[in-house]
Design an enzyme around this catalytic site. Sequence first.
Site, mmCIF file in Angstrom:
data_model
loop_
_atom_site.group_PDB
_atom_site.id
_atom_site.type_symbol
_atom_site.label_atom_id
_atom_site.label_comp_id
_atom_site.label_asym_id
_atom_site.label_seq_id
_atom_site.Cartn_x
_atom_site.Cartn_y
_atom_site.Cartn_z
ATOM 1 N N HIS A 162 14.961 -5.727 -8.933
ATOM 2 C CA HIS A 162 13.965 -4.958 -9.681
ATOM 3 C C HIS A 162 13.841 -5.500 -11.108
ATOM 4 C CE1 HIS A 162 12.020 -1.076 -11.091
ATOM 5 N NE2 HIS A 162 12.521 -1.540 -12.231
ATOM 6 N N GLU A 163 14.964 -5.648 -11.787
ATOM 7 C CA GLU A 163 14.914 -6.087 -13.187
ATOM 8 C C GLU A 163 14.379 -7.503 -13.303
ATOM 9 O OE1 GLU A 163 15.068 -4.053 -15.504
ATOM 10 O OE2 GLU A 163 15.893 -2.391 -14.363
ATOM 11 N N HIS A 166 10.651 -7.709 -13.080
ATOM 12 C CA HIS A 166 9.934 -7.446 -14.328
ATOM 13 C C HIS A 166 9.634 -8.762 -15.045
ATOM 14 C CE1 HIS A 166 9.600 -3.147 -14.524
ATOM 15 N NE2 HIS A 166 10.901 -2.920 -14.467
ATOM 16 N N TYR A 177 2.649 -1.987 -20.030
ATOM 17 C CA TYR A 177 3.629 -0.981 -19.618
ATOM 18 C C TYR A 177 3.224 0.414 -20.083
ATOM 19 C CZ TYR A 177 8.258 0.381 -17.961
ATOM 20 O OH TYR A 177 9.304 0.936 -17.246
ATOM 21 N N GLU A 186 6.137 -1.046 -12.652
ATOM 22 C CA GLU A 186 7.360 -0.479 -12.080
ATOM 23 C C GLU A 186 7.367 -0.584 -10.563
ATOM 24 O OE1 GLU A 186 10.318 0.833 -12.953
ATOM 25 O OE2 GLU A 186 9.897 0.037 -14.941
ATOM 26 N N ASP A 261 7.201 9.021 -20.821
ATOM 27 C CA ASP A 261 7.500 7.888 -19.949
ATOM 28 C C ASP A 261 6.341 6.901 -19.905
ATOM 29 O OD1 ASP A 261 8.954 6.351 -18.075
ATOM 30 O OD2 ASP A 261 8.101 7.455 -16.387
ATOM 31 N N HIS A 266 7.300 5.631 -14.444
ATOM 32 C CA HIS A 266 8.310 5.789 -13.393
ATOM 33 C C HIS A 266 7.952 6.901 -12.418
ATOM 34 C CE1 HIS A 266 10.818 3.707 -16.475
ATOM 35 N NE2 HIS A 266 11.390 3.163 -15.414
#
Length: 346
Positions: A162-163, A166, A177, A186, A261, A266
Amino acid sequence: MHNGLLCIVPPYVLEAIAANGTPEQRAWAAATLSLDTEIRATREQAPSAPPQPAADVTASRRIYDADHTTSLPGTLARGEGAPAVADVCVNEAYDGFGATLDLYGQVYSRNSVDDAGLDLIGTVHYSTDFNNAMWDGDQAVFGDGDGDIFNRFTIAVDVIGHELTHAVTQYTAGLAYRNQSGALNESISDVFGSLVKQYHAAPQQTADQADWLIGAGLWTARIHGVALRSMKAPGTAYNDPVVGKDPQPATMDGYVVTRSDNGGVHLNSGIPNHAFYLAAVSFGGYAWEKAGRVWYAALTDPALSANASFLEFAQLTVQKAQALFGADGRQRVHDAWAAVGIETSQ
């Protein structure tokens, strides 16, 4: 291109702990939120340079140990080709980086996250009781968790994928974002993080065999939950007095309008997440072979705007499905988006 700090744990989870936890839990949750904000402000002032073409360069992995400080990257603990070390977090990060490189390289012919052989840098043991993992624009960072609510953040290979995804988004569409483009940012990280897990599994998992959970293993046994998110059933990943109930919607009927957020990045990511899950199980077989190819083609198409809406991204995936898999593929992807309340043109 650069989006600053991108974390796996949503701020609303940390805010719930800060409100509902024990005094100790509230203290470290507030500290994590504060540190997240501090790093975000620093990183947003330091944009990364665009990648330079370097097709003949092979990415190297370097895993560092911050030794519970916030100094990055820390001390080198394991470099490319070095044997496993005694530190499980170092080895998990190293192997997770490798699993991510394998998916992108072997399936999508992508040369590292920038498609130009960028070396991958990761830091473990960041800060003390740090309950998050993040991509800061230049490297991945993993906390150890507090051991009470969260386990170590290298425990889940999909979190690592996941990271690093990005970073792929950073070097391709650069999805802003915030609001729907941020939720797509995301979601794409969840999609390819899940594909890393499915591709890396032994044996590899088909779409109907996969659990479609993001961050399984992160919660300790004290928490009533199975993961941070569920792509198969958004809104069902956890329900606990301390961390709250998973608030993700699965369809546009539950779309959340909020200023928190970054406009619910998210939260509303559950909607495109669910669309991908539906497309993957409709195609059948290994999800990276068809649905994954469609999503990757859309992400890397210059036509994808940095401020893309759900509908714009969905329409592009339908076009890519047509080009890759014909009318049948187009229909499957169209139907997946329609099921979550997003109607693309045929």
